[in-house]
Design a protein around this motif. Structure first.
Motif, short mmCIF file in Angstrom:
data_model
loop_
_atom_site.label_atom_id
_atom_site.label_comp_id
_atom_site.label_asym_id
_atom_site.label_seq_id
_atom_site.Cartn_x
_atom_site.Cartn_y
_atom_site.Cartn_z
N LEU A 1 0.83 -1.21 0.00
CA LEU A 1 0.00 0.00 0.00
C LEU A 1 0.87 1.26 0.00
N ASN A 2 1.97 1.22 0.73
CA ASN A 2 2.90 2.36 0.71
C ASN A 2 3.44 2.59 -0.70
N SER A 3 3.77 1.51 -1.39
CA SER A 3 4.29 1.63 -2.75
C SER A 3 3.25 2.22 -3.68
N PHE A 4 1.99 1.76 -3.55
CA PHE A 4 0.92 2.31 -4.39
C PHE A 4 0.69 3.78 -4.09
N PHE A 5 0.79 4.16 -2.84
CA PHE A 5 0.61 5.57 -2.47
C PHE A 5 1.70 6.43 -3.10
N VAL A 6 2.94 5.98 -2.98
CA VAL A 6 4.07 6.74 -3.53
C VAL A 6 4.00 6.81 -5.05
N VAL A 7 3.72 5.67 -5.70
CA VAL A 7 3.72 5.67 -7.16
C VAL A 7 2.51 6.43 -7.70
N GLY A 8 1.39 6.39 -6.99
CA GLY A 8 0.20 7.11 -7.46
C GLY A 8 0.41 8.61 -7.47
#
Length: 288
Positions: free
Chosen positions: A80-87
């Protein structure tokens, strides 16, 4: 008999049985080299792998325990952290790229050549050279004096400007006919309307290219999260994979399952934007 065909290198393609067998063997070797590791990753993620020496491309059972253990280790939070950063990072990067590309392609201003040289220079510097000054800046952001170390925002802000995306958008926008812009100005359109209704819609293939490359670049970031993160709560998935790999209590199967979760988003994004991506590359090749 049909005339022998030539390859891209100008060589004559052999029609004999031996030539076809050799070609088949070469294709098989290429397939093994490129697809073998991916197949081993897939088999290991769903297999009972307790020892790295047991990795194989041949399935030996099926289990979802590796994913369950990976989630127990906090992989879902890291995902979820990765999706937040990439989004948010990709949205910021695309916004900066299209605006900077429009300025560089359609405007003339003092220092424009210097700006292009500076953008090119950022692509030539290794990340390791930028690590120290970047960490200093993020610990005390100029003007506002915010400390972004230990926050997900610290991983997003440096991703806003990427020289590759800016250069791609600049080159595409240069090829938009100026007659369209001049006609819109005669009709009373301003810069913002010309940009939003004329320039940007004609650059959809370029948006596909920078979208795919930008997503992959941000998703695979390792050094930046390593500089910014102060505890595991702000880890992204690539950084968490290192923690899982060095944990003696975690089996290789669990690491393979987490690696598969890290691989899937990039594959899905490429398949989703495949048409725009290929169209953008083709358009760039024809223009070049």
């Amino acid at each position: 008999m049909s005339a022998p065909t030539e390859t891209a290198l100008g060589l004559t393609e052999s029609r004999s049985i031996g030539g076809r067998i050799l070609k088949a063997v070469i294709y098989l070797l290429v397939l093994i080299v490129f697809a073998g590791p991916l197949l081993a990753l897939l088999v290991g993620a769903f297999g009972h792998i307790k020892d790295p020496t047991q990795l194989s491309v041949v399935p030996k059972g099926f289990t979802l325990d590796n994913f369950r253990i990976a989630f127990d280790q906090g992989v879902l939070k890291y995902l979820l952290n990765s999706f937040f950063v990439v989004g948010f990072g990709l949205l910021l990067q695309v916004a900066v790229s299209v605006l900077a590309g429009y300025a560089l392609a359609r405007k003339v201003f003092p220092g424009m050549t210097l700006a292009l040289v500076a953008i090119l220079a950022t692509l030539m510097l290794p990340e390791e050279i930028l690590a120290l000054p970047l960490s200093v800046i993020l610990s005390d952001l100029p003007v506002v004096h915010f400390n972004l170390i230990g926050t997900l925002a610290g991983m997003i802000v440096p991703l806003g400007a990427w020289g590759f995306s800016i250069l791609v958008m600049t080159e595409f926008m240069k090829d938009v006919p100026r007659e369209l812009e001049e006609a819109a100005r005669i009709d009373g359109a301003g810069d913002l309307r010309i940009f939003a209704q004329i320039i940007l819609p004609m650059c959809k293939p370029a948006l596909g290219v920078i979208g795919v490359f930008g997503f992959t670049m941000i998703w695979d970031q390792y050094l930046l999260p390593l500089l910014v993160s102060t505890d595991s709560s702000s880890y992204t998935l690539p950084l968490a994979l290192r923690t899982l790999r060095i944990d003696p209590s975690v089996t290789p199967g669990v690491v393979m399952a987490a690696s598969l979760l890290a691989l899937l988003p990039s594959v899905i994004v490429f398949l989703f934007f495949q048409r725009s991506f290929v169209s953008g590359l083709s358009s760039g090749a024809l223009k070049g």
